[in-house]
Design a protein around this motif. Structure first.
Motif, PDB file in Angstrom:
ATOM      1  N   TYR A   1      10.087  -8.191  11.216  1.00  0.00           N
ATOM      2  CA  TYR A   1       8.750  -7.916  10.680  1.00  0.00           C
ATOM      3  C   TYR A   1       7.977  -6.907  11.529  1.00  0.00           C
ATOM      4  O   TYR A   1       6.771  -6.808  11.409  1.00  0.00           O
ATOM      5  CB  TYR A   1       7.952  -9.219  10.552  1.00  0.00           C
TER       6      TYR A   1
ATOM      7  N   ARG B   1       8.091  -3.707  11.353  1.00  0.00           N
ATOM      8  CA  ARG B   1       7.897  -2.443  10.637  1.00  0.00           C
ATOM      9  C   ARG B   1       6.945  -2.660   9.471  1.00  0.00           C
ATOM     10  O   ARG B   1       6.628  -3.780   9.111  1.00  0.00           O
ATOM     11  CB  ARG B   1       9.237  -1.916  10.124  1.00  0.00           C
ATOM     12  N   ARG B   2       6.545  -1.550   8.837  1.00  0.00           N
ATOM     13  CA  ARG B   2       5.620  -1.615   7.702  1.00  0.00           C
ATOM     14  C   ARG B   2       6.360  -1.626   6.366  1.00  0.00           C
ATOM     15  O   ARG B   2       5.906  -1.057   5.394  1.00  0.00           O
ATOM     16  CB  ARG B   2       4.673  -0.424   7.737  1.00  0.00           C
ATOM     17  N   TRP B   3       7.465  -2.276   6.307  1.00  0.00           N
ATOM     18  CA  TRP B   3       8.282  -2.245   5.104  1.00  0.00           C
ATOM     19  C   TRP B   3       7.676  -3.030   3.950  1.00  0.00           C
ATOM     20  O   TRP B   3       7.902  -2.709   2.788  1.00  0.00           O
ATOM     21  CB  TRP B   3       9.703  -2.725   5.405  1.00  0.00           C
TER      22      TRP B   3
ATOM     23  N   ARG C   1       4.507  -3.234   2.993  1.00  0.00           N
ATOM     24  CA  ARG C   1       3.566  -2.348   2.289  1.00  0.00           C
ATOM     25  C   ARG C   1       4.333  -1.315   1.468  1.00  0.00           C
ATOM     26  O   ARG C   1       3.973  -1.034   0.323  1.00  0.00           O
ATOM     27  CB  ARG C   1       2.644  -1.649   3.279  1.00  0.00           C
ATOM     28  N   LYS C   2       5.397  -0.775   2.042  1.00  0.00           N
ATOM     29  CA  LYS C   2       6.215   0.211   1.323  1.00  0.00           C
ATOM     30  C   LYS C   2       6.828  -0.409   0.064  1.00  0.00           C
ATOM     31  O   LYS C   2       6.824   0.207  -1.003  1.00  0.00           O
ATOM     32  CB  LYS C   2       7.314   0.744   2.234  1.00  0.00           C
TER      33      LYS C   2
END
Length: 114
Positions: free
Chosen positions: A76, A78-80, A82-83
């Motif tokens: 967790y 990374r901003r994956w 939201r992507k």
């Protein structure tokens, strides 16, 4: 008796649900080796006007050696999330009930499952 097996997948395809309905018993193989290369266990794609858009769930692999699927943990850092949600929002902008499903998906994503 019909017994079907399948490995867990990120965003399973509709055929998996058909397989489950047709079988008397569905066995999820989560105690087998996690693939060392790319697989649909941690990724899937959406259709975009420009082609496929990959949604990938990052997992911890470095220095962990061979792992079973049920031992792999989601990363967790990374901003994956939201992507993923933005990709779903954009690619299904004209889909009926999009906002209802997107709200539910956002709740699922934000739980930080292991």
């Amino acid at each position: 008796m019909i017994i079907a097996t399948h490995q867990p997948l990120f965003m399973p395809w509709p055929g998996l649900f058909y397989k489950a309905i047709e079988a008397d018993m569905l066995i999820l193989l989560d105690q087998v080796q996690f693939p060392t290369g790319s697989s649909f266990i941690t990724r899937n794609r959406l259709k975009d006007e420009d082609g496929p858009v990959w949604l990938i769930v990052p997992v911890w692999r470095k220095n962990l050696g061979l792992q079973r699927i049920n031992e792999v943990r989601i990363c967790y850092q990374r901003r994956w999330i939201r992507k993923h949600l933005n990709g779903i929002r954009q690619n299904y902008s004209n889909a009926p009930y999009r906002d209802l499903y997107l709200q539910r998906l956002a709740e699922i994503y934000r739980r930080e499952h292991k």
